[in-house]
Design an enzyme around this catalytic site. Structure first.
Site: not given
Ligand SMILES: NC(=O)c1ccc[n+]([C@@H]2O[C@H](COP(=O)([O-])OP(=O)(O)OC[C@H]3O[C@@H](n4cnc5c(N)ncnc54)[C@H](O)[C@@H]3O)[C@@H](O)[C@H]2O)c1
Length: 259
Positions: A140, A153
């Site tokens: 991230s 986080y």
């Molecule tokens: N959205 C942003 O701005 C952003 C920025 C930087 C990094 N990220 C990272 O990107 C990755 C994906 O996040 P996203 O933004 O697509 O959100 P999202 O919520 O759509 O995706 C995260 C997924 O992880 C799954 N998940 C969470 N806890 C779980 C568990 N205990 N067991 C199984 N599955 C689980 C959720 O069901 C979800 O589908 C994450 O690691 C997040 O930290 C996101």
């Protein structure tokens, strides 16, 4: 063994993970997906019919990660790339919150964002050794910078970067290990159940797009499909073969600071 490349993706039921499934499928990969619940599975089945191998479970459970890898290789024959992507945000949780709340949230965030990556990679290791495969982790902008999350986080995403570098070193020359660091991306990203954020979704926060634009030097917010290209590069046996121990930022310049 088929020549078709095989990728396994966690957090594949929504957001960036779902776009990774779409992109890797379009690029000709066989894809297996770890999703959190039956609703996510039904939605993937609806879109991809029976083309994906899908496991439903909790990414913190090592047996679930082992099941994902076993079902992947049983069905597709081998594994070329493991993408550790499931994660939660902390909704700017502060250290002055009641100790019980932040202690349990800290454990939950670290178990999902850090230890589950370790568990998934451990489960995939022997298969990746057989194919001289690779790992890509979702880091991230919070792996480098402050301001886009609370300290729990940010600490967890800094830990992802440390794990990526250490494993790239430990697993060379057999397995390449890299990370992608997205910035503000509008997705359903939720938070710790311990703090009551498990049903909260970032995409529904009022003013979220403007907030991201304000923090991003390029002045735009990303959608999930805007941040997947580096994963394809890092997974590629051709274009990615000389890359290990690296993080690719895809954040509109957010790590540089506010303009
Ligand atoms: N959205 C942003 O701005 C952003 C920025 C930087 C990094 N990220 C990272 O990107 C990755 C994906 O996040 P996203 O933004 O697509 O959100 P999202 O919520 O759509 O995706 C995260 C997924 O992880 C799954 N998940 C969470 N806890 C779980 C568990 N205990 N067991 C199984 N599955 C689980 C959720 O069901 C979800 O589908 C994450 O690691 C997040 O930290 C996101």
């Amino acid at each position: 063994m088929s020549n078709q490349q095989v990728v396994s993706i966690t957090g594949a039921g929504s957001g960036i993970g779902l776009e990774l499934v779409r992109s890797f499928k379009s690029a000709g990969y066989c894809v297996s997906a770890l999703v959190q619940n039956e609703e996510q599975k039904a939605s993937l089945c609806n879109e991809f019919k029976d083309a994906l191998e899908i496991v439903v479970g909790d990414v913190r459970d090592h047996a679930t990660n082992e099941k994902l890898i076993k079902q992947t290789t049983d069905r597709f024959g081998h594994l070329d790339c493991f993408i550790a992507n499931a994660g939660i945000w902390d909704y700017m949780l502060g250290i002055e919150e009641p100790w019980e709340k932040i202690s349990s949230s800290f454990d939950e965030i670290f178990n999902i964002n850090v230890k589950s990556y370790f568990s998934g990679i451990r489960a995939a290791l022997q298969e990746l050794k057989k194919t001289s495969g690779s790992v890509v982790m979702t880091a991230s902008v919070s792996s480098h910078a402050v301001g886009a999350g609370g300290s729990c986080y940010i600490a967890s995403k800094h830990a992802v970067l440390g794990m990526m570098k250490a494993l790239a070193y430990e697993l060379a020359p057999h397995i390449r290990v890299n990370a992608v660091a997205p910035g503000g991306t509008v997705t359903p990203l939720s938070g710790p159940a311990s703090a009551g954020f498990d049903k909260t979704h970032m995409e529904n926060m009022p003013g979220i797009e403007d907030m991201i634009k304000g923090l991003t030097p390029l002045g735009i917010s990303a959608k999930a499909e805007d941040v997947v290209a580096p994963y394809l590069l890092l997974a590629s046996r051709d274009q990615g073969k000389f890359i290990t121990g690296t993080v690719i930022n895809i954040d509109g310049g957010m790590a540089l600071g506010r303009k």
